[in-house]
Design a protein around this motif. Structure first.
Motif, PDB file in Angstrom:
ATOM      1  N   GLU A 126       0.834  -1.198   0.000  1.00 56.03           N
ATOM      2  CA  GLU A 126       0.000   0.000   0.000  1.00 56.03           C
ATOM      3  C   GLU A 126       0.872   1.252   0.000  1.00 56.03           C
ATOM      4  O   GLU A 126       0.489   2.283  -0.563  1.00 56.03           O
ATOM      5  CB  GLU A 126      -0.959   0.024   1.187  1.00 56.03           C
ATOM      6  CG  GLU A 126      -1.963   1.171   1.082  1.00 56.03           C
ATOM      7  CD  GLU A 126      -2.984   1.221   2.195  1.00 56.03           C
ATOM      8  OE1 GLU A 126      -3.946   2.011   2.070  1.00 56.03           O
ATOM      9  OE2 GLU A 126      -2.844   0.486   3.187  1.00 56.03           O
ATOM     10  N   LEU A 127       2.039   1.175   0.624  1.00 59.31           N
ATOM     11  CA  LEU A 127       2.986   2.298   0.549  1.00 59.31           C
ATOM     12  C   LEU A 127       3.395   2.541  -0.898  1.00 59.31           C
ATOM     13  O   LEU A 127       3.415   3.688  -1.377  1.00 59.31           O
ATOM     14  CB  LEU A 127       4.204   1.991   1.419  1.00 59.31           C
ATOM     15  CG  LEU A 127       5.361   2.996   1.530  1.00 59.31           C
ATOM     16  CD1 LEU A 127       6.328   2.955   0.367  1.00 59.31           C
ATOM     17  CD2 LEU A 127       4.860   4.423   1.761  1.00 59.31           C
ATOM     18  N   TYR A 133      -0.108   7.036  -6.192  1.00 61.93           N
ATOM     19  CA  TYR A 133      -1.423   7.684  -6.124  1.00 61.93           C
ATOM     20  C   TYR A 133      -1.299   9.155  -5.736  1.00 61.93           C
ATOM     21  O   TYR A 133      -2.003  10.021  -6.291  1.00 61.93           O
ATOM     22  CB  TYR A 133      -2.279   6.934  -5.107  1.00 61.93           C
ATOM     23  CG  TYR A 133      -3.687   7.467  -4.962  1.00 61.93           C
ATOM     24  CD1 TYR A 133      -4.648   7.215  -5.948  1.00 61.93           C
ATOM     25  CD2 TYR A 133      -4.064   8.199  -3.843  1.00 61.93           C
ATOM     26  CE1 TYR A 133      -5.946   7.696  -5.820  1.00 61.93           C
ATOM     27  CE2 TYR A 133      -5.355   8.675  -3.700  1.00 61.93           C
ATOM     28  CZ  TYR A 133      -6.295   8.420  -4.702  1.00 61.93           C
ATOM     29  OH  TYR A 133      -7.586   8.900  -4.567  1.00 61.93           O
ATOM     30  N   LEU A 134      -0.413   9.461  -4.805  1.00 59.11           N
ATOM     31  CA  LEU A 134      -0.223  10.843  -4.342  1.00 59.11           C
ATOM     32  C   LEU A 134       0.793  11.601  -5.178  1.00 59.11           C
ATOM     33  O   LEU A 134       1.042  12.781  -4.921  1.00 59.11           O
ATOM     34  CB  LEU A 134       0.224  10.842  -2.871  1.00 59.11           C
ATOM     35  CG  LEU A 134      -0.806  10.309  -1.864  1.00 59.11           C
ATOM     36  CD1 LEU A 134      -0.163  10.116  -0.499  1.00 59.11           C
ATOM     37  CD2 LEU A 134      -2.008  11.255  -1.778  1.00 59.11           C
ATOM     38  N   GLN A 135       1.403  10.911  -6.142  1.00 56.22           N
ATOM     39  CA  GLN A 135       2.436  11.498  -7.005  1.00 56.22           C
ATOM     40  C   GLN A 135       3.576  12.078  -6.177  1.00 56.22           C
ATOM     41  O   GLN A 135       4.135  13.132  -6.471  1.00 56.22           O
ATOM     42  CB  GLN A 135       1.836  12.556  -7.943  1.00 56.22           C
ATOM     43  CG  GLN A 135       0.793  11.990  -8.895  1.00 56.22           C
ATOM     44  CD  GLN A 135       0.257  13.008  -9.879  1.00 56.22           C
ATOM     45  OE1 GLN A 135       0.060  14.170  -9.529  1.00 56.22           O
ATOM     46  NE2 GLN A 135       0.034  12.577 -11.104  1.00 56.22           N
ATOM     47  N   ALA A 136       3.915  11.362  -5.119  1.00 58.76           N
ATOM     48  CA  ALA A 136       5.029  11.770  -4.266  1.00 58.76           C
ATOM     49  C   ALA A 136       6.352  11.464  -4.956  1.00 58.76           C
ATOM     50  O   ALA A 136       6.407  10.702  -5.930  1.00 58.76           O
ATOM     51  CB  ALA A 136       4.948  11.042  -2.927  1.00 58.76           C
ATOM     52  N   LEU A 137       7.404  12.069  -4.433  1.00 57.34           N
ATOM     53  CA  LEU A 137       8.720  11.838  -5.023  1.00 57.34           C
ATOM     54  C   LEU A 137       9.351  10.555  -4.476  1.00 57.34           C
ATOM     55  O   LEU A 137      10.130   9.894  -5.169  1.00 57.34           O
ATOM     56  CB  LEU A 137       9.649  13.021  -4.740  1.00 57.34           C
ATOM     57  CG  LEU A 137      11.007  12.980  -5.440  1.00 57.34           C
ATOM     58  CD1 LEU A 137      10.845  13.082  -6.958  1.00 57.34           C
ATOM     59  CD2 LEU A 137      11.923  14.087  -4.934  1.00 57.34           C
ATOM     60  N   GLU A 208      -9.192   3.115   0.375  1.00 59.75           N
ATOM     61  CA  GLU A 208     -10.325   2.898  -0.531  1.00 59.75           C
ATOM     62  C   GLU A 208      -9.920   2.853  -1.999  1.00 59.75           C
ATOM     63  O   GLU A 208     -10.304   1.917  -2.721  1.00 59.75           O
ATOM     64  CB  GLU A 208     -11.394   3.952  -0.277  1.00 59.75           C
ATOM     65  CG  GLU A 208     -12.079   3.762   1.079  1.00 59.75           C
ATOM     66  CD  GLU A 208     -13.153   4.804   1.350  1.00 59.75           C
ATOM     67  OE1 GLU A 208     -13.315   5.727   0.523  1.00 59.75           O
ATOM     68  OE2 GLU A 208     -13.823   4.694   2.393  1.00 59.75           O
ATOM     69  N   PRO A 209      -9.132   3.806  -2.499  1.00 58.80           N
ATOM     70  CA  PRO A 209      -8.723   3.686  -3.908  1.00 58.80           C
ATOM     71  C   PRO A 209      -7.805   2.497  -4.166  1.00 58.80           C
ATOM     72  O   PRO A 209      -7.836   1.901  -5.247  1.00 58.80           O
ATOM     73  CB  PRO A 209      -8.020   5.014  -4.203  1.00 58.80           C
ATOM     74  CG  PRO A 209      -7.676   5.597  -2.875  1.00 58.80           C
ATOM     75  CD  PRO A 209      -8.726   5.110  -1.932  1.00 58.80           C
ATOM     76  N   TYR A 210      -6.999   2.148  -3.167  1.00 64.86           N
ATOM     77  CA  TYR A 210      -6.144   0.963  -3.322  1.00 64.86           C
ATOM     78  C   TYR A 210      -6.987  -0.296  -3.489  1.00 64.86           C
ATOM     79  O   TYR A 210      -6.781  -1.092  -4.426  1.00 64.86           O
ATOM     80  CB  TYR A 210      -5.211   0.838  -2.117  1.00 64.86           C
ATOM     81  CG  TYR A 210      -4.516  -0.504  -2.015  1.00 64.86           C
ATOM     82  CD1 TYR A 210      -3.469  -0.829  -2.876  1.00 64.86           C
ATOM     83  CD2 TYR A 210      -4.912  -1.446  -1.074  1.00 64.86           C
ATOM     84  CE1 TYR A 210      -2.838  -2.069  -2.793  1.00 64.86           C
ATOM     85  CE2 TYR A 210      -4.284  -2.685  -0.984  1.00 64.86           C
ATOM     86  CZ  TYR A 210      -3.254  -2.984  -1.850  1.00 64.86           C
ATOM     87  OH  TYR A 210      -2.640  -4.213  -1.764  1.00 64.86           O
ATOM     88  N   VAL A 415       0.882  -1.192  -8.276  1.00 69.10           N
ATOM     89  CA  VAL A 415       1.835  -1.433  -7.196  1.00 69.10           C
ATOM     90  C   VAL A 415       3.131  -1.890  -7.842  1.00 69.10           C
ATOM     91  O   VAL A 415       3.115  -2.626  -8.831  1.00 69.10           O
ATOM     92  CB  VAL A 415       1.314  -2.514  -6.221  1.00 69.10           C
ATOM     93  CG1 VAL A 415       2.399  -2.941  -5.244  1.00 69.10           C
ATOM     94  CG2 VAL A 415       0.103  -1.998  -5.446  1.00 69.10           C
ATOM     95  N   ARG A 416       4.254  -1.475  -7.273  1.00 71.69           N
ATOM     96  CA  ARG A 416       5.546  -1.854  -7.821  1.00 71.69           C
ATOM     97  C   ARG A 416       6.366  -2.643  -6.797  1.00 71.69           C
ATOM     98  O   ARG A 416       7.556  -2.437  -6.618  1.00 71.69           O
ATOM     99  CB  ARG A 416       6.322  -0.598  -8.256  1.00 71.69           C
ATOM    100  CG  ARG A 416       5.811   0.064  -9.524  1.00 71.69           C
ATOM    101  CD  ARG A 416       6.159  -0.747 -10.766  1.00 71.69           C
ATOM    102  NE  ARG A 416       6.081   0.065 -11.969  1.00 71.69           N
ATOM    103  CZ  ARG A 416       5.035   0.127 -12.770  1.00 71.69           C
ATOM    104  NH1 ARG A 416       3.953  -0.591 -12.486  1.00 71.69           N
ATOM    105  NH2 ARG A 416       5.052   0.884 -13.843  1.00 71.69           N
ATOM    106  N   ASP A 417       5.699  -3.557  -6.131  1.00 71.27           N
ATOM    107  CA  ASP A 417       6.371  -4.457  -5.193  1.00 71.27           C
ATOM    108  C   ASP A 417       5.466  -5.657  -4.978  1.00 71.27           C
ATOM    109  O   ASP A 417       4.295  -5.626  -5.357  1.00 71.27           O
ATOM    110  CB  ASP A 417       6.660  -3.747  -3.867  1.00 71.27           C
ATOM    111  CG  ASP A 417       7.868  -4.339  -3.140  1.00 71.27           C
ATOM    112  OD1 ASP A 417       8.271  -5.474  -3.467  1.00 71.27           O
ATOM    113  OD2 ASP A 417       8.412  -3.664  -2.242  1.00 71.27           O
ATOM    114  N   LYS A 418       6.003  -6.698  -4.378  1.00 72.52           N
ATOM    115  CA  LYS A 418       5.171  -7.873  -4.099  1.00 72.52           C
ATOM    116  C   LYS A 418       4.030  -7.476  -3.188  1.00 72.52           C
ATOM    117  O   LYS A 418       4.171  -6.613  -2.331  1.00 72.52           O
ATOM    118  CB  LYS A 418       6.003  -9.003  -3.521  1.00 72.52           C
ATOM    119  CG  LYS A 418       6.865  -8.658  -2.331  1.00 72.52           C
ATOM    120  CD  LYS A 418       7.742  -9.844  -1.988  1.00 72.52           C
ATOM    121  CE  LYS A 418       8.693  -9.550  -0.841  1.00 72.52           C
ATOM    122  NZ  LYS A 418       9.805  -8.647  -1.222  1.00 72.52           N
TER     123      LYS A 418
END
Length: 582
Positions: A126-127, A133-137, A208-210, A415-418
């Motif tokens: 989820e991280l 989702y938040l377009q964080a760096l 919720e969006p996840y 998602v870009r991880d297991k």
């Protein structure tokens, strides 16, 4: 600074809190002082992992501060836009995870960087989703995954939601190493960070969006809705972060017959009900088996503390439960996704799966049967995520599924991880489909795959060597294998030897040498001429050297005999190496 100088600094300087200084002053064993201060806890494979305690070679808030300051400087290099995009932080149920997460958040805030901090423990996948989702760096997750309770860790993610790539990790490491002093790294207070708009607490607004994206991955939503209640599932989060999201994801799809192991439902940093919280080991299913027997459950599911790994046990006709290996779970999910997408007419022409070189070659055979490309990458899910990104950006492959033998699985592009939540949902649907539509269970599915492609069996052994001397022992074993001229194991001929450290391989049948395209890594892989392999590598996150075994037989009995023999052969060689006889 010498080891003693470091020790005196940490045990006497008032920058370090009283608890830290007292812990260090009470150490009477010189070797313990050496272990804590002979080096800095290594920032490798995108983060840290180590034993909790005071010292430069331990996990504590001062190590967190120094590493986070290095990350902060790399974020600030991106200018005001990067600082505004900010960093997302999640954490699991381990000791000091909330405290370490907050410490990192307040160091970032002190540097003027926006921080999104989860309100409570959340899964690692989820991280990854939240960063995108938040377009964080960047993102941070405080976790030591499935390690023993004495450990904690810190993993860094970049803007695509994947673990920080090697080039960026090197930049962060350079900033960390450039700061020689442990002193002077300060934090903002929580109140000040919030007042300045630099600390935002997140939670349900990401959940919720996840979950909405997770639900998009199912292939038979109507079947799930109508018949999901008929599949009896026992689930244990092993005291970790998976509890809420796994249950919610399954319930919203229609899987209402899910029973949670009450003794393991709530966070417990001591993991008191298991030797250590790894769904790979049978002991983690002990309580779940009791629940399963009472309920006659079809499936037992277990997620590790940060809910990126999934373990599975199946009910046998005799009423017992057999645990599947990570490779078997990966094969079932690969076969289900590819076969059902083909049947539904939604399997893309450029479909591709991705797995690691430590995972079963049976997946390559299944992919080839469905005319699907199979990509192999180095061990570590970050490489699967990087290959998925490469496909996506290059437009040369449509990612369908990725897995590694160590219980990590992924589908989808968000998602870009297991992701054990995604894996739980797809696996539950696959079990329901085979139960309701084809009237068979996973054992029958696996057997039909083996009959078609050969009986592939896998296993793994790990040897643990702690501390400075342990590193030397691991290096000795790797160097010895690298220098040995091995042509067979237990009488099985080796066709190829691939040395990823040298990025060179050799075909032993022709004598031809060839270059390897994958990045440099301390890995040796011996591929048998008729299928299967033995692979050896040091762990990137634990003080272990790992051995991977895979054999192929014409029957289950033949494969079992081959696997036993190959393992004995390799362990005998290791004993002789350690005794100085090879």
């Amino acid at each position: 600074m010498s080891i003693q100088d470091r020790y005196r600094l940490w045990s006497e300087n008032s920058y370090f809190d009283e608890e830290t200084r007292l812990e260090l002053k009470n150490i009477i064993d010189p070797q313990e002082i050496e272990e804590r201060f002979y080096t800095d806890l290594e920032f490798g494979t995108g983060g840290l992992r180590g034993i909790i305690g005071a010292g430069t070679n331990r996990m504590n808030k001062y190590v967190i501060r120094k590493v986070t300051q290095g990350l902060a400087e790399c974020v600030c290099d991106q200018g005001e836009e990067g600082m505004k995009r900010g960093v997302v932080i999640a954490y699991d149920s381990r000791r000091f995870s909330p405290e370490f997460a907050l410490e990192a958040a307040l160091v970032l805030a002190r540097n003027g960087i926006k921080v999104y901090l989860f309100e409570a423990l959340r899964p690692t996948p989820e991280l990854s989703f939240a960063v995108r989702y938040l377009q964080a760096l960047a993102g941070i997750v405080v976790t030591a995954s499935h390690n023993p309770k004495s450990y904690n860790g810190y993993k860094v993610y970049w803007e695509d939601g994947g673990q920080v790539p090697p080039a960026k990790a090197d930049q962060i490491l350079a900033r960390i190493n450039a700061r020689e002093s442990w002193l002077g790294i300060e934090t903002l207070s929580v109140e000040e960070a919030k007042q300045l708009g630099l600390l935002q607490i997140i939670g349900q607004d990401i959940d919720e969006p996840y979950l909405a994206r997770v639900h998009e991955l199912v292939l038979y939503p109507e079947l799930d809705k109508q018949k999901g209640k008929d599949l009896k599932i026992v689930y244990t989060p092993l005291h970790g972060a998976g509890n809420m999201l796994v249950r919610k994801a399954l319930a919203e799809l229609g899987f209402s017959s899910v029973t949670v192991v009450a003794e393991q439902e709530h966070p417990d940093p001591n993991f008191t009900t298991v030797p250590y919280p790894n769904p790979e080991i049978p002991a983690t299913f002990e309580l779940a088996r009791k629940y399963g027997n009472n309920l006659e459950a079809d499936l037992l599911l277990a997620t590790d503390p940060d809910a990126d790994r999934l373990g599975v046990a199946l009910r046998t006709p005799e009423g017992d439960y057999v645990q599947l290996t990570g490779n078997q779970i990966g094969i079932i999910l690969t076969y289900y996704i590819l076969s059902q997408k083909k049947a539904l007419g939604i399997l893309p022409d450029n479909a591709a799966i991705i797995k690691t070189v430590a995972s079963t070659d049976l997946a390559d055979q299944v992919a080839q049967y469905f005319n699907v490309r199979a990509e192999n990458v180095l061990t570590g899910f970050k490489f699967i995520a990087e290959k998925e990104k490469e496909m996506e950006e290059g437009g040369w492959g449509s990612f369908q599924f990725g897995f590694e033998e160590s219980y990590g699985y992924l589908a989808g592009d968000f998602v870009r991880d297991k992701d054990a939540i995604i894996a739980s949902v797809i696996l539950a649907e696959a079990a329901l489909y085979y139960q309701q539509v084809e009237k068979r269970n996973f054992f029958a599915v696996l057997d039909s795959i083996y009959q078609q492609f050969g009986y592939y069996l896998e296993d793994q052994e790990s040897l643990t060597f702690e501390g400075k001397r342990g590193k030397e022992e691991i290096a000795l074993i790797m160097d010895s294998f690298r220098n040995l001229d091995i042509h067979e194991m237990c009488g099985i001929l080796i066709g190829r030897v691939d040395d990823y450290e040298q990025r060179m391989g050799k075909d032993l049948r022709t004598g031809e040498n060839y270059s390897l395209k994958l990045p440099r890594s301390n890995v040796l892989r011996y591929s048998f001429a008729e299928g299967g392999f033995v692979m050896v590598r040091p762990s990137g996150t634990e003080p272990k050297i790992k051995f991977y075994f895979s054999v192929k037989g014409a029957t289950l009995e033949e494969a079992e005999d081959l696997l036993h023999g190959v393992k004995e052969d390799v362990m005998f060689r290791i004993a002789k190496i350690r005794a100085g006889e090879l």
